[in-house]
Design a protein around this motif. Structure first.
Motif, PDB file in Angstrom:
ATOM      1  N   MET A 146     -68.681  64.793  93.904  1.00  0.00           N
ATOM      2  CA  MET A 146     -69.624  65.570  94.701  1.00  0.00           C
ATOM      3  C   MET A 146     -69.667  67.035  94.254  1.00  0.00           C
ATOM      4  SD  MET A 146     -70.905  63.238  96.443  1.00  0.00           S
ATOM      5  CE  MET A 146     -70.316  61.668  95.819  1.00  0.00           C
ATOM      6  N   ILE A 147     -68.521  67.571  93.881  1.00  0.00           N
ATOM      7  CA  ILE A 147     -68.492  68.943  93.381  1.00  0.00           C
ATOM      8  C   ILE A 147     -69.243  69.051  92.058  1.00  0.00           C
ATOM      9  CG2 ILE A 147     -67.002  70.816  92.542  1.00  0.00           C
ATOM     10  CD1 ILE A 147     -64.884  69.803  94.578  1.00  0.00           C
ATOM     11  N   MET A 148     -69.105  68.040  91.208  1.00  0.00           N
ATOM     12  CA  MET A 148     -69.878  68.043  89.955  1.00  0.00           C
ATOM     13  C   MET A 148     -71.373  68.050  90.239  1.00  0.00           C
ATOM     14  SD  MET A 148     -68.031  65.764  87.012  1.00  0.00           S
ATOM     15  CE  MET A 148     -67.800  64.282  87.963  1.00  0.00           C
ATOM     16  N   GLY A 149     -71.816  67.205  91.173  1.00  0.00           N
ATOM     17  CA  GLY A 149     -73.231  67.196  91.535  1.00  0.00           C
ATOM     18  C   GLY A 149     -73.689  68.536  92.058  1.00  0.00           C
ATOM     19  N   SER A 150     -72.858  69.172  92.878  1.00  0.00           N
ATOM     20  CA  SER A 150     -73.176  70.482  93.430  1.00  0.00           C
ATOM     21  C   SER A 150     -73.289  71.535  92.339  1.00  0.00           C
ATOM     22  CB  SER A 150     -72.095  70.888  94.442  1.00  0.00           C
ATOM     23  OG  SER A 150     -72.303  72.201  94.913  1.00  0.00           O
ATOM     24  N   CYS A 151     -72.365  71.515  91.392  1.00  0.00           N
ATOM     25  CA  CYS A 151     -72.401  72.491  90.296  1.00  0.00           C
ATOM     26  C   CYS A 151     -73.651  72.338  89.445  1.00  0.00           C
ATOM     27  CB  CYS A 151     -71.153  72.348  89.428  1.00  0.00           C
ATOM     28  SG  CYS A 151     -69.627  72.921  90.209  1.00  0.00           S
ATOM     29  N   ILE A 152     -74.043  71.097  89.186  1.00  0.00           N
ATOM     30  CA  ILE A 152     -75.283  70.867  88.440  1.00  0.00           C
ATOM     31  C   ILE A 152     -76.461  71.464  89.192  1.00  0.00           C
ATOM     32  CG2 ILE A 152     -76.875  69.125  87.529  1.00  0.00           C
ATOM     33  CD1 ILE A 152     -74.398  67.235  87.340  1.00  0.00           C
ATOM     34  N   ALA A 188     -61.540  67.883  85.094  1.00  0.00           N
ATOM     35  CA  ALA A 188     -60.793  67.380  86.248  1.00  0.00           C
ATOM     36  C   ALA A 188     -61.131  65.916  86.510  1.00  0.00           C
ATOM     37  CB  ALA A 188     -61.104  68.224  87.483  1.00  0.00           C
ATOM     38  N   ALA A 189     -62.415  65.586  86.416  1.00  0.00           N
ATOM     39  CA  ALA A 189     -62.866  64.217  86.661  1.00  0.00           C
ATOM     40  C   ALA A 189     -62.143  63.234  85.755  1.00  0.00           C
ATOM     41  CB  ALA A 189     -64.376  64.116  86.449  1.00  0.00           C
ATOM     42  N   MET A 190     -62.029  63.584  84.493  1.00  0.00           N
ATOM     43  CA  MET A 190     -61.368  62.692  83.548  1.00  0.00           C
ATOM     44  C   MET A 190     -59.868  62.614  83.831  1.00  0.00           C
ATOM     45  SD  MET A 190     -63.596  63.614  80.153  1.00  0.00           S
ATOM     46  CE  MET A 190     -63.361  62.056  79.332  1.00  0.00           C
ATOM     47  N   ASN A 191     -59.304  63.698  84.364  1.00  0.00           N
ATOM     48  CA  ASN A 191     -57.877  63.695  84.714  1.00  0.00           C
ATOM     49  C   ASN A 191     -57.571  62.802  85.910  1.00  0.00           C
ATOM     50  OD1 ASN A 191     -57.148  65.473  82.658  1.00  0.00           O
ATOM     51  ND2 ASN A 191     -57.419  67.289  83.931  1.00  0.00           N
ATOM     52  N   GLN A 208     -76.582  73.875  91.179  1.00  0.00           N
ATOM     53  CA  GLN A 208     -76.562  75.340  91.187  1.00  0.00           C
ATOM     54  C   GLN A 208     -76.703  75.944  89.791  1.00  0.00           C
ATOM     55  OE1 GLN A 208     -73.584  77.045  94.181  1.00  0.00           O
ATOM     56  NE2 GLN A 208     -72.833  74.971  93.887  1.00  0.00           N
ATOM     57  N   GLY A 209     -76.672  75.103  88.770  1.00  0.00           N
ATOM     58  CA  GLY A 209     -76.688  75.621  87.407  1.00  0.00           C
ATOM     59  C   GLY A 209     -75.397  76.351  87.083  1.00  0.00           C
ATOM     60  N   ALA A 210     -74.283  75.913  87.702  1.00  0.00           N
ATOM     61  CA  ALA A 210     -72.990  76.577  87.563  1.00  0.00           C
ATOM     62  C   ALA A 210     -72.212  75.941  86.419  1.00  0.00           C
ATOM     63  CB  ALA A 210     -72.215  76.478  88.877  1.00  0.00           C
ATOM     64  N   LEU A 211     -72.538  76.322  85.199  1.00  0.00           N
ATOM     65  CA  LEU A 211     -72.053  75.617  84.014  1.00  0.00           C
ATOM     66  C   LEU A 211     -70.540  75.745  83.818  1.00  0.00           C
ATOM     67  CD1 LEU A 211     -72.842  73.904  81.572  1.00  0.00           C
ATOM     68  CD2 LEU A 211     -73.272  76.028  80.308  1.00  0.00           C
ATOM     69  N   THR A 212     -69.989  76.935  84.002  1.00  0.00           N
ATOM     70  CA  THR A 212     -68.551  77.124  83.793  1.00  0.00           C
ATOM     71  C   THR A 212     -67.739  76.250  84.748  1.00  0.00           C
ATOM     72  OG1 THR A 212     -68.829  79.383  82.971  1.00  0.00           O
ATOM     73  CG2 THR A 212     -66.658  78.799  83.841  1.00  0.00           C
ATOM     74  N   GLU A 213     -68.094  76.287  86.028  1.00  0.00           N
ATOM     75  CA  GLU A 213     -67.368  75.489  87.018  1.00  0.00           C
ATOM     76  C   GLU A 213     -67.607  74.001  86.788  1.00  0.00           C
ATOM     77  OE1 GLU A 213     -64.771  75.840  90.509  1.00  0.00           O
ATOM     78  OE2 GLU A 213     -65.297  77.004  88.736  1.00  0.00           O
ATOM     79  N   TYR A 214     -68.825  73.657  86.371  1.00  0.00           N
ATOM     80  CA  TYR A 214     -69.126  72.259  86.081  1.00  0.00           C
ATOM     81  C   TYR A 214     -68.209  71.718  84.983  1.00  0.00           C
ATOM     82  CZ  TYR A 214     -71.501  68.085  84.425  1.00  0.00           C
ATOM     83  OH  TYR A 214     -71.770  66.809  84.027  1.00  0.00           O
ATOM     84  N   LYS A 215     -68.053  72.472  83.906  1.00  0.00           N
ATOM     85  CA  LYS A 215     -67.192  72.022  82.809  1.00  0.00           C
ATOM     86  C   LYS A 215     -65.748  71.873  83.275  1.00  0.00           C
ATOM     87  CE  LYS A 215     -68.641  75.161  79.768  1.00  0.00           C
ATOM     88  NZ  LYS A 215     -68.792  75.870  78.468  1.00  0.00           N
ATOM     89  N   MET A 216     -65.306  72.771  84.141  1.00  0.00           N
ATOM     90  CA  MET A 216     -63.961  72.645  84.712  1.00  0.00           C
ATOM     91  C   MET A 216     -63.801  71.302  85.422  1.00  0.00           C
ATOM     92  SD  MET A 216     -61.724  75.250  84.455  1.00  0.00           S
ATOM     93  CE  MET A 216     -60.756  75.079  85.952  1.00  0.00           C
ATOM     94  N   GLU A 251     -53.199  68.262  90.499  1.00  0.00           N
ATOM     95  CA  GLU A 251     -53.779  66.920  90.384  1.00  0.00           C
ATOM     96  C   GLU A 251     -55.035  66.941  89.528  1.00  0.00           C
ATOM     97  OE1 GLU A 251     -55.234  63.168  93.199  1.00  0.00           O
ATOM     98  OE2 GLU A 251     -55.105  65.182  94.056  1.00  0.00           O
ATOM     99  N   LEU A 252     -55.830  67.995  89.689  1.00  0.00           N
ATOM    100  CA  LEU A 252     -57.086  68.112  88.947  1.00  0.00           C
ATOM    101  C   LEU A 252     -56.880  68.663  87.533  1.00  0.00           C
ATOM    102  CD1 LEU A 252     -59.338  69.607  91.780  1.00  0.00           C
ATOM    103  CD2 LEU A 252     -59.311  67.242  90.976  1.00  0.00           C
TER     104      LEU A 252
END
Length: 259
Positions: A60-66, A80-83, A68-76, A17-18
């Motif tokens: 919420m996961i995007m906010g969490s990644c920001i 997903a968000a756009m999908n 944490q400075g988790a750039l790779t997961e954030y881009k993923m 789905e993502l």
């Protein structure tokens, strides 16, 4: 997903789905880890946080990644968000609000990453303006919103602040709330959920977590909603921060006032 990875039907469905048709590099190099993680994060965890829809959990996961400075997961998760139908302006609003809570030093890399993704997808920048305040009224509007959300404690905080620190209270009203919370697209319930997600994703924020648990409750996000969000973020923030968040939740909102 690599055929060597034995995933449940639910894990495959929720992952697809993502990221439809995603070819996981990690599944090829570390199939055991992906099997453990995906069956847990995309099946078991979603089962227990299933009252939160896919768009909200992704935001919420995007906010969490920001946070944490988790750039790779954030881009993923931007992809997903756009999908799953999250709009470019919603993605940007999450980023803009995060500046107030995690600082621009972490946000700037995420901002540039989003801009590159948007450019690749043909989305023209800058996006339409979403501000509803001016330099003249931002403080008053922000203070009003703070009082509506947190009640009398806001006046107490301002009164108790030493003279050499009152400017921080002014910034909270004019900048944090006046510049960001008053913006369009995301309502107060969503913004408070985002703030909670960011705060529990960092260390040493328990005092602020407690304040925004009460803020969430005051704007209509009940304890079960916050438990579901915390559950959803567990795979991305780990057990220590999750347990800290639950301790704050149980202190501020005992089970007797869950509803």
């Amino acid at each position: 997903i690599n055929k060597a990875v034995n995933l449940t039907k639910a894990a495959i469905k929720n992952h697809e789905e993502l990221w439809p048709g995603y070819d996981s590099k990690a599944a090829k190099t570390d199939p055991e880890l992906i099997e453990i993680f995906d069956n847990w994060a995309f099946d078991e965890v979603i089962q227990k946080s299933g009252d939160i829809d896919t768009k909200i959990r992704t935001m919420m996961i995007m906010g969490s990644c920001i946070a944490q400075g988790a750039l790779t997961e954030y881009k993923m998760f931007v992809n997903a968000a756009m999908n799953v139908g999250i709009t470019p302006v919603e993605i940007k609003e999450i980023l803009y609000q995060s500046v107030a809570y995690v600082g621009v030093a972490k946000v700037i890399d995420c901002l540039y990453a989003v801009n590159e993704i948007f450019k690749e997808k043909g989305i023209q920048l800058p996006l339409e303006k979403q501000s509803t305040t001016t330099r003249e009224n931002r403080h008053a509007k922000g203070l009003e919103l703070m009082k509506d959300t947190f009640g009398e404690r806001i006046a107490e905080m301002r009164e108790k602040a030493p003279d050499n620190q009152k400017h921080i209270q002014d910034y909270l009203a004019g900048n944090c709330f006046g510049d960001y919370y008053t913006r369009k697209v995301l309502n107060m319930k969503m913004r408070e959920l985002l703030t909670y997600s960011m705060l529990i994703s960092m260390s040493g924020t328990e005092s602020q977590v407690k304040g925004h648990i009460q803020g969430n409750f005051n704007v209509g996000n009940d304890k079960q909603t916050l438990i579901s969000i915390t559950t959803q973020l567990l795979p991305y923030i780990g057990y220590p921060r999750t347990l800290n968040a639950l301790a704050c939740l149980n202190e501020v909102l005992p089970e007797s006032i869950n509803k």
